[in-house]
Design a protein around this motif. Structure first.
Motif, PDB file in Angstrom:
ATOM      1  N   ILE A  78      40.403  41.870 -20.974  1.00 11.57           N
ATOM      2  CA  ILE A  78      40.758  40.571 -21.535  1.00 11.57           C
ATOM      3  C   ILE A  78      41.962  40.712 -22.465  1.00 11.57           C
ATOM      4  CG2 ILE A  78      39.881  38.554 -22.782  1.00 11.57           C
ATOM      5  CD1 ILE A  78      38.249  39.161 -20.296  1.00 11.57           C
ATOM      6  N   VAL A 135      41.951  39.164 -17.237  1.00 12.94           N
ATOM      7  CA  VAL A 135      42.137  37.843 -17.835  1.00 12.94           C
ATOM      8  C   VAL A 135      43.319  37.965 -18.782  1.00 12.94           C
ATOM      9  CG1 VAL A 135      41.161  36.078 -19.351  1.00 12.94           C
ATOM     10  CG2 VAL A 135      39.733  37.151 -17.597  1.00 12.94           C
ATOM     11  N   CYS A 162      42.498  37.186 -12.660  1.00 11.56           N
ATOM     12  CA  CYS A 162      41.374  36.290 -12.365  1.00 11.56           C
ATOM     13  C   CYS A 162      41.200  35.194 -13.406  1.00 11.56           C
ATOM     14  CB  CYS A 162      40.080  37.094 -12.228  1.00 11.56           C
ATOM     15  SG  CYS A 162      39.609  38.046 -13.689  1.00 11.56           S
ATOM     16  N   GLY A 163      41.973  35.243 -14.471  1.00 13.13           N
ATOM     17  CA  GLY A 163      41.830  34.215 -15.489  1.00 13.13           C
ATOM     18  C   GLY A 163      42.909  34.326 -16.548  1.00 13.13           C
ATOM     19  N   ARG A 165      43.477  33.541 -20.939  1.00  9.91           N
ATOM     20  CA  ARG A 165      42.861  33.221 -22.235  1.00  9.91           C
ATOM     21  C   ARG A 165      43.952  33.011 -23.265  1.00  9.91           C
ATOM     22  NH1 ARG A 165      38.743  36.660 -26.145  1.00  9.91           N
ATOM     23  NH2 ARG A 165      40.658  37.772 -26.691  1.00  9.91           N
ATOM     24  N   ASP A 197      39.213  31.475 -20.182  1.00  7.20           N
ATOM     25  CA  ASP A 197      38.278  31.969 -21.190  1.00  7.20           C
ATOM     26  C   ASP A 197      38.493  31.250 -22.504  1.00  7.20           C
ATOM     27  OD1 ASP A 197      36.948  35.248 -21.062  1.00  7.20           O
ATOM     28  OD2 ASP A 197      37.480  34.036 -19.323  1.00  7.20           O
ATOM     29  N   TYR A 332      34.752  34.984 -11.707  1.00  4.46           N
ATOM     30  CA  TYR A 332      36.086  35.582 -11.688  1.00  4.46           C
ATOM     31  C   TYR A 332      36.558  35.951 -10.279  1.00  4.46           C
ATOM     32  CZ  TYR A 332      36.018  35.993 -16.790  1.00  4.46           C
ATOM     33  OH  TYR A 332      36.000  35.738 -18.142  1.00  4.46           O
TER      34      TYR A 332
END
Length: 345
Positions: A78, A135, A162-163, A165, A197, A332
């Motif tokens: 992350i 992320v 996948c993401g 934040r 996120d 994810y």
């Protein structure tokens, strides 16, 4: 809250979980390669003394043996900074490349760094494909969020993205996430097929509810149980719990069992807050995350995992499979394991 000196997680050997496990939340940083200004101090969730304990490199070669010892089979790394260089670095690591060749590191190896992590830091492929997802970060208020996401996917390791934040904890405006410009950026994320996120203070959760309700097509993940007021003397059925229930009423929101370094280290102390999110979201929308290395402020990696094993021990095997593996893979869009999970008889 801040952990008191000497406070540690109390692990239990009962009900240990033995199957494919995804650690859906951890961080990596190499201070010999990149400056992380947030470690200098002024963070609302940690004292300057605690930040000083994190003011060294934590690289993939540090994490790999800890994850292997705990039986972790894949992780999601992350973002930690709102800087354009971090996400490409993390994607390169996921692809088994070294984004920080030793000859390019300013000043060479980190002073005082020694041991196997230093020797292995430039060889992330030795972690055996541990990173399953990234992320990252992009400017959600920018005019071309979809183009930025597409550009990240074209980089080496882009298939691991996948993401996204954003460090909401650094935003003084509790309504930042519901600003029109941010909502437009989030809508572009949804169109790109990426999750978002949410790392937020309790006073920022109402804006998270607004954003999640406004964008039902966006998959959202609430980090760290939404920052419950554990140990503060506040009623766990107060504003935090009400916001948790409003978020859980929205099917596009999931929640991470993570960030235990900011809450009491005993399972008995955390259990009321865990039970609140379990009742609200259900196992199919909960996922485990270590929050390493920030969690080292409270306990070693394995003890953090043991804490959540103890909390989830009363659940069925299928429910624990969801929390420790399936939810993270679905949310994810992570690849499935090569072999089916094995459980102890």
């Amino acid at each position: 809250m801040h952990l008191s000196h000497g406070q540690r997680f109390q692990a239990s050997s009962a009900g240990l979980y033995d199957a494919v496990v995804i650690d859906a939340h951890h961080h990596l940083w190499d201070l010999a390669a990149r400056e992380h200004r947030w470690l200098a101090g002024g963070q609302p969730w940690a004292s300057d003394d605690q930040l000083a304990r994190l003011r060294r490199s934590f690289v993939l070669a540090d994490l790999a043996p800890l994850a292997a010892a705990a039986g972790i089979t894949g992780t999601v790394v992350i973002q930690t900074v709102a800087e354009p260089w971090e996400t490409p670095d993390l994607l390169a690591l996921a692809a088994g490349r070294d984004p920080y060749p030793a000859q390019e590191k300013p000043g060479g190896p980190e002073p005082g760094r020694s041991g196997p992590a230093q020797a292995g830091a430039a060889q992330p492929a030795l972690a055996g494909g541990l990173l399953a997802g990234v992320v990252g970060w992009t400017d959600l208020t920018g005019p071309a969020v979809a183009d930025a996401a597409a550009g990240l996917r074209e980089l080496p390791g882009g298939e691991f993205l996948c993401g996204i934040r954003h460090p909401l904890l650094a935003e003084p405006d509790p309504g930042w996430l519901a600003r029109p410009a941010v909502l437009r950026g989030l809508q572009a994320l949804a169109a790109s097929g990426l999750a978002f996120d949410i790392v937020a203070r309790p006073d920022q959760l109402p804006a998270a509810v607004t954003a999640a309700r406004s964008l039902p097509e966006l998959t959202m993940v609430l980090d760290h149980l939404g920052g419950p007021p554990a140990g503060s003397g506040q009623d766990r059925d107060g504003p935090w719990a009400a916001a948790i229930r409003r978020l859980a009423a929205l099917p596009n929101v999931s929640c991470k069992l993570s960030g235990a370094h900011t809450i009491p280290g005993r399972a008995s102390d955390l259990r009321p807050y865990y039970q609140t999110v379990l009742a609200a979201f259900g196992p199919d929308r909960l996922m485990f995350g270590s929050d390493w290395p920030v969690s080292t402020l409270a306990a070693p990696y394995g003890q953090v995992f043991d804490l959540y094993q103890e909390l989830t021990a009363p659940l069925s095997q299928a429910e624990r499979d969801a929390i420790f593996d399936r939810t993270a893979r679905r949310v994810y869009q992570l690849p499935e394991p090569e072999a089916p999970p094995r459980h102890k008889p």
